[in-house]
Design an enzyme around this catalytic site. Structure first.
Site, short mmCIF file in Angstrom:
data_model
loop_
_atom_site.label_atom_id
_atom_site.label_comp_id
_atom_site.label_asym_id
_atom_site.label_seq_id
_atom_site.Cartn_x
_atom_site.Cartn_y
_atom_site.Cartn_z
N CYS A 160 -1.78 4.99 -5.41
CA CYS A 160 -2.59 4.19 -4.48
C CYS A 160 -2.75 2.85 -5.17
CB CYS A 160 -3.94 4.85 -4.24
SG CYS A 160 -5.07 3.80 -3.29
N THR B 165 0.86 -1.17 0.00
CA THR B 165 0.00 0.00 0.00
C THR B 165 0.90 1.22 0.00
OG1 THR B 165 -1.42 1.36 1.44
CG2 THR B 165 -0.18 -0.36 2.51
#
Length: 230
Positions: free
Chosen positions: A197, A83
């Site tokens: 992202c 992430t």
């Protein structure tokens, strides 16, 4: 082959992209029935998301550091955090383990530098776009100029990530909004745009735009493969 430590679940949707990309990378590199050696810990993203939006980053750091220790105990030779946003607490995680951390911003910046990109647009969660832990690293460590969308656009990007992409919902209307923002960043001088992202690549791929895109999930996974077989 080294064992790749994967700290995932943020969200599990993008962690599956990592898992697939890493195993395909190993297969393409080594052939035959080769697949990746992985020590994976997948957290409950609901807990992390609540703490993120409450600004309780130290609590997220504790949860992820403990998970990283479990990954290390599982035999990992190095760690990737699957992430972008949670690289905000990468320093705390790094301090808790004795294996190396392969930083997603560094992996991305190395690709940008290789392609001689000097100015880049950054999409991500509002945390990633607003705060300095990610873009500051690109600027200070690699000398890359980073521009981000305006506040209204940041909210649109952020809300689509959490209310749609993290739930596996991919909408054409949301893709169009993202493409409009990407085009505006290009008009402001961005030579390329970072999909900063890990869920964004579920919505936007290079086929959707002529603006050069850097998919951090693919880049990070490829770097992990390279390190695993080095």
């Amino acid at each position: 082959m080294k064992t790749i430590g994967m700290l995932g679940g943020m969200s599990w949707e993008s962690t599956t992209s990592y898992y697939r990309a890493i195993n395909e990378g190993i297969k393409n590199s080594l052939g035959g029935l080769n697949s990746a050696k992985i020590s994976l810990y997948s957290v409950n993203f609901d807990e992390i998301e609540k703490l993120q939006h409450q600004g309780k980053w130290s609590e997220t750091a504790t949860i992820l550091s403990n998970a990283a220790l479990s990954i290390q105990a599982g035999g990992a030779d190095f760690l990737i955090i699957c992430t972008n946003t949670m690289h905000k607490v990468a320093p705390e995680i790094e301090q808790s383990i004795s294996i190396p951390l392969l930083h997603i911003a560094d992996a991305t910046a190395e690709e940008l530098t290789r392609d001689n990109v000097k100015k880049v647009g950054l999409l991500g969660t509002q945390f990633t776009m607003e705060q300095d832990f990610y873009k500051g690293r690109l600027i200070e460590k690699f000398g890359i100029d980073v521009i981000v969308p305006n506040n209204e656009q940041q909210k649109i990007i952020h809300d689509i990530i959490y209310s749609e992409l993290c739930l596996g919902k991919v909408k054409d209307s949301s893709r169009q909004k993202y493409l409009e923002i990407i085009n505006q960043l290009y008009d402001q001088g961005a030579e390329a745009v970072i999909l900063g992202c890990t869920e964004i690549a579920l919505l936007i791929q290079q086929k959707h735009t002529s603006v050069a895109l850097y998919d951090t999930t693919e880049i990070h996974a490829a770097q992990a493969v390279k390190l695993a077989i080095s």
